[in-house]
Design a protein around this motif. Sequence first.
Motif, mmCIF file in Angstrom:
data_model
loop_
_atom_site.group_PDB
_atom_site.id
_atom_site.type_symbol
_atom_site.label_atom_id
_atom_site.label_comp_id
_atom_site.label_asym_id
_atom_site.label_seq_id
_atom_site.Cartn_x
_atom_site.Cartn_y
_atom_site.Cartn_z
ATOM 1 N N THR A 1 9.429 5.699 12.785
ATOM 2 C CA THR A 1 9.435 4.233 12.891
ATOM 3 C C THR A 1 10.481 3.576 12.005
ATOM 4 O O THR A 1 10.847 2.421 12.231
ATOM 5 C CB THR A 1 8.059 3.673 12.515
ATOM 6 O OG1 THR A 1 7.758 4.011 11.146
ATOM 7 C CG2 THR A 1 6.984 4.263 13.421
ATOM 8 N N GLY A 2 10.961 4.253 10.972
ATOM 9 C CA GLY A 2 11.929 3.656 10.061
ATOM 10 C C GLY A 2 11.322 2.708 9.055
ATOM 11 O O GLY A 2 12.040 1.912 8.437
ATOM 12 N N VAL A 3 9.997 2.763 8.833
ATOM 13 C CA VAL A 3 9.326 1.904 7.861
ATOM 14 C C VAL A 3 9.511 2.485 6.468
ATOM 15 O O VAL A 3 9.182 3.657 6.227
ATOM 16 C CB VAL A 3 7.839 1.746 8.194
ATOM 17 C CG1 VAL A 3 7.135 0.923 7.120
ATOM 18 C CG2 VAL A 3 7.673 1.087 9.563
ATOM 19 N N ILE A 4 10.032 1.661 5.563
ATOM 20 C CA ILE A 4 10.251 2.096 4.180
ATOM 21 C C ILE A 4 9.019 1.738 3.363
ATOM 22 O O ILE A 4 8.539 0.591 3.421
ATOM 23 C CB ILE A 4 11.515 1.429 3.600
ATOM 24 C CG1 ILE A 4 12.741 1.772 4.463
ATOM 25 C CG2 ILE A 4 11.744 1.866 2.161
ATOM 26 C CD1 ILE A 4 14.003 1.034 4.045
ATOM 27 N N ARG A 5 8.530 2.683 2.546
ATOM 28 C CA ARG A 5 7.339 2.476 1.735
ATOM 29 C C ARG A 5 7.620 2.921 0.305
ATOM 30 O O ARG A 5 8.580 3.672 0.038
ATOM 31 C CB ARG A 5 6.146 3.260 2.305
ATOM 32 C CG ARG A 5 5.810 2.905 3.734
ATOM 33 C CD ARG A 5 4.640 3.732 4.279
ATOM 34 N NE ARG A 5 4.385 3.462 5.677
ATOM 35 C CZ ARG A 5 3.625 2.459 6.128
ATOM 36 N NH1 ARG A 5 3.048 1.642 5.237
ATOM 37 N NH2 ARG A 5 3.452 2.292 7.418
ATOM 38 N N THR A 6 6.757 2.424 -0.603
ATOM 39 C CA THR A 6 6.896 2.799 -2.008
ATOM 40 C C THR A 6 6.388 4.227 -2.206
ATOM 41 O O THR A 6 5.405 4.657 -1.577
ATOM 42 C CB THR A 6 6.108 1.837 -2.908
ATOM 43 O OG1 THR A 6 4.734 1.834 -2.510
ATOM 44 C CG2 THR A 6 6.667 0.427 -2.810
ATOM 45 N N ALA A 7 7.057 4.944 -3.101
ATOM 46 C CA ALA A 7 6.652 6.327 -3.392
ATOM 47 C C ALA A 7 5.957 6.440 -4.734
ATOM 48 O O ALA A 7 5.339 7.478 -5.026
ATOM 49 C CB ALA A 7 7.877 7.248 -3.362
ATOM 50 N N VAL A 8 6.033 5.388 -5.572
ATOM 51 C CA VAL A 8 5.397 5.398 -6.899
ATOM 52 C C VAL A 8 4.639 4.092 -7.068
ATOM 53 O O VAL A 8 4.884 3.109 -6.364
ATOM 54 C CB VAL A 8 6.439 5.574 -8.023
ATOM 55 C CG1 VAL A 8 7.091 6.942 -7.944
ATOM 56 C CG2 VAL A 8 7.489 4.479 -7.959
#
Length: 805
Positions: A213-220
Motif C-alpha cells: 500500500t505504500g503506507v509509512i508508519r513509525t518504527a519506534v
Amino acid sequence: MAQGLQGCLCTMLLLLCAMQELGCWAMHTAGQGSGPGEPGDPALLAGGRVKRGWVWNQFFVVEEYTGTEPLYVGKIHSDSDEGDGSIKYTISGEGAGTIFLIDEITGDIHATERLDREQKTFYTLRAQARDRQTDQLLEPESEFIIKVQDINDSEPRFLEGPYIGSVAELSPVGTSVMQVMASDADDPTYGSSARVVYSVLEGEQHFTVDSKTGVIRTAVADLDRETQDRYEVVIRATDMAGQLGGLSGSTTVTIVVTDVNDNPPRFPQKMYQFSIVETAPVGTAIGRVKAEDSDVGENTDMTYQVKDEEGVEMFKVTTDSNTQEAVITVQKPLDYESKKVHTVVVEALNKFVDPRFVDLGTFRDQTIVRVSVLDVDEPPEFRPPSNLLEVQEDAHVGSVVGVVTALDPDTANHPVRYAIDRSTDAERIFDIDAKTGAIVTGKVLDRETAGWHNITVLAMEADNHSQVSRASLRIRILDVNDNPPELATPYEAAVCEDAKPGQLIQTISVVDRDEPQSGHRFYFTLAPEATNNHHFSLLDIQDNTAAVHTQRVGFNRQEQDVYLLPILVVDSGPPALSSTGTLTIRVCGCDSTGAIQSCNSTAYVVSATLSPGALIALLVCVLILVVLVLLILTLKRHHKSHLTSEEDEDMRDNVIKYNDEGGGEQDTEAYDMSALRSLYDFSEIKAGDGGGGPGEGGPGRNPASELHALPQWVQSPDLDFSVFRDYICRKVEQADEDLSVPPYDSFQTYAFEGSDSPVPSLSSINTWSSGSEQDFSYLGGWGPRFRQLAALYAGRRGGEDGEES
C-alpha cells in the motif's frame, strides 16, 4: 539487468509464435443488413454453395522491437484464394502504408517502425480482397485490430512528490504517517510489469513502509521533537513484484515531528526581587517574570497566579499573551510606614494539558517574588473620605456647612493647611478655615439658581506646599419655601356669545420653583377684586389644577369683548405663599357647532352692517373685474403673437413704402449730393452732349444741361459687375447645399402691374438714350416743392430741342 531483459524478450517471442501456430481461426464477415451469401440464407444452403469468408491469424506485435528487418505481424487470407495470385490484398486505417505494410499477393503484414504501447495500445485497420484484373471487391471490407504487446520498459514513478508528512512526538509504534504511491506505465493486465512493491532505503531505523500500500508508519515509540524535529526517509518502488530484473524508482519523504505538551513550565530562578515607591498608583507594573517551556505553539501557552493570601490582597498577576510573561502590578495602595517588604508566591501552569502525559509529572512551577516598598514624602490624606455636605438655602453668610480633616501620613506628621480650589468655586460662594478645615458660606444661597455645588478642597503640608492632596466635595442646597406659585402660562381663553351656564372655558395649572419633600399642593380661588364677578366661576379640582366655567347665559361682544379674571393661587408652605394671575377671556362669534369664527369686535361690526346679499354682490363684482383683466391680457398676448408671426415672414416679397418726402427745394443740406454724383460717369454724359461744342468745359455752359442728366443711367464700359456676380453665385450655392432652409432663391414672375397711374412715370429707365421724346413741362404745375425738379427736366428738354435745331 540487460541480460535479464533480453531473456524476457526471447521468451515472449516464443510464446507469440506458439499462439500464432495454435490460435488460427476463421472469421466470417457480414455486410450491413441481410443479403445473398450470408449464413442465414436458406437458398444458399439448399443449393450446396459454400460461403466465402476471411481467414487470418490473430495479430499481436511486440513493442520496442529493435531488429533491422520489418517485424512480421500476421497474415490475412480469404478462403476463395486459390494461390494463383488473382486476388490483391490491401489494408487501410491507422498506420496503414506507414507503420504497417501488406504483401498484396500473400497477405502478410509487417511492422516497419518501433512501437510503444505506453503511447498507443492498439491499431484499428480494415482489410480488402479485390480481383486483380477488375479491382472489384471479392469479399466485404472487414475490420481487424493489431494489439501492441507490452514489455517491462517503464520504471515506477512517484508523480505526487515531493512528499511532506507529519507525526506527533511520542506516538506509539505503527502510527500511520502518510501514504506514497508510485505509478508504472506498463500494462497492468499483462504479466507483472506493473506490479509495484515498496521498501525503505534510508530511515528504516525510525520508519517502515507497507510493501503493497505504500503506507509509512513509525518504527519506534520514542520520537522526541525536542531532540530531532525532522526526518528524511527515502522510499523505493520496484516493479515485477520485486523480482530480479524489475525496474525501480525512489522518492524522498520529509517527515516533521509535531509537538505535544510533554514538557512542564520551569522558572529559571527560584526568587526574584523588585522595588517600588509607596506612592505608586494602583495598576502600576512592578516587574515581569517568565517560566520557560521546551514545547512550541499553544503548548507553551501558560497562565500565572498568586498563591499566597497576602500577595493576592496586595498584588495582581496577569499574563502577557504575546510574550507569555507574568506581569505583577499593584492592586492596593502601598504604605511604607505599614509594611516595608512584601513576599509574593507566583505559580505558572500550562493552559492546555494533555491527559496522556499527566504521568510524566506536574505541569506547573512556582517562584518567590520579593517586593520592597520605598519611602517617599507623601501629601496629607483626607479622613474620613465622605464627600457629601448639605446646607439650607436660607442659611446666613458665614454659616458652617461642614468640616474636612486631613493628616500627614509620614512619621514626621507635619501640620496641615486647607484651601479651596477657586477654579471650582469662581464666585466664592464658600470659604474654608485654613487651619481647622471648616467650610462656611460666603454668599447668600439660592437653590432655585443652583441646587448643587461641586468644589475641590486642597490639603497641604504647612512647611511644604508642593505636597498637596485634593478632595472633591458635593454640597447640596436644601430647599425652603421661598417662591410663590405662579400660573404655568399667561392663559387666554375664548367664550362663545351664545355660551350656556356651566360651560368649561379653561383648565388652569401652576408651577412652583420650590421642591418640597412632601410634594406640591396648590389651592385656587378667585382674587378678592373678583368677588362681584357674575360671569364666570372657578372650581378647584384638587389635583393642583382648577377649571373656569361660565356663570351666565350668553355674552355680547358689542357690550364687552374681553374679560379679565384674577385668580389667587396658594401653596402648602410652610410658610404658605401665594400669587395672583390673570386669565384673559375673549368673547367670540361661533357657528352652530360651537367653532369660533371671529374674536375681533371690529370685524363683528363690519359684518353686521353688510347683508349676505351685499357680500355676494361684492364678490361677484370682484370676480367680473378679474375675468375682464385676464381677457384683456389674453387678447394683448394673442395680438402680440400675431404681429410676431407676421414679422417672421419673408420680407423679400413685400413692398416697403417710404413716405418721407424730404425738405423740398429749400432743403439743400439734408443729403450729400456728391455721393450720388459719384455713381455716374459724367465724362460719358458730357461726350453725349456734343463733345467739342462751344460750351464744353467753359464757364458759359448752362448748369441745367449738366444737372438734368443726373437721373439718367448710362452704363459705362468700364464698370465691373464680377464682384456682385460672384457674391450672388456664392449665396446661391450655399442655399442649394443647405437642405434645412426654404427655397428662398426660387424664381417668381410678377406679370401684373396694376392700373395705370394718372401721372406719367418719372423713372429714368426709359431715358437710356439722350433722344427721349418725354415732355416734362407738366412738372411746373406740381407746386413749389417740385420746382427744382421741373427746372432740371424742363431745362434738359430745352437743351435737346436746341441741339436738334
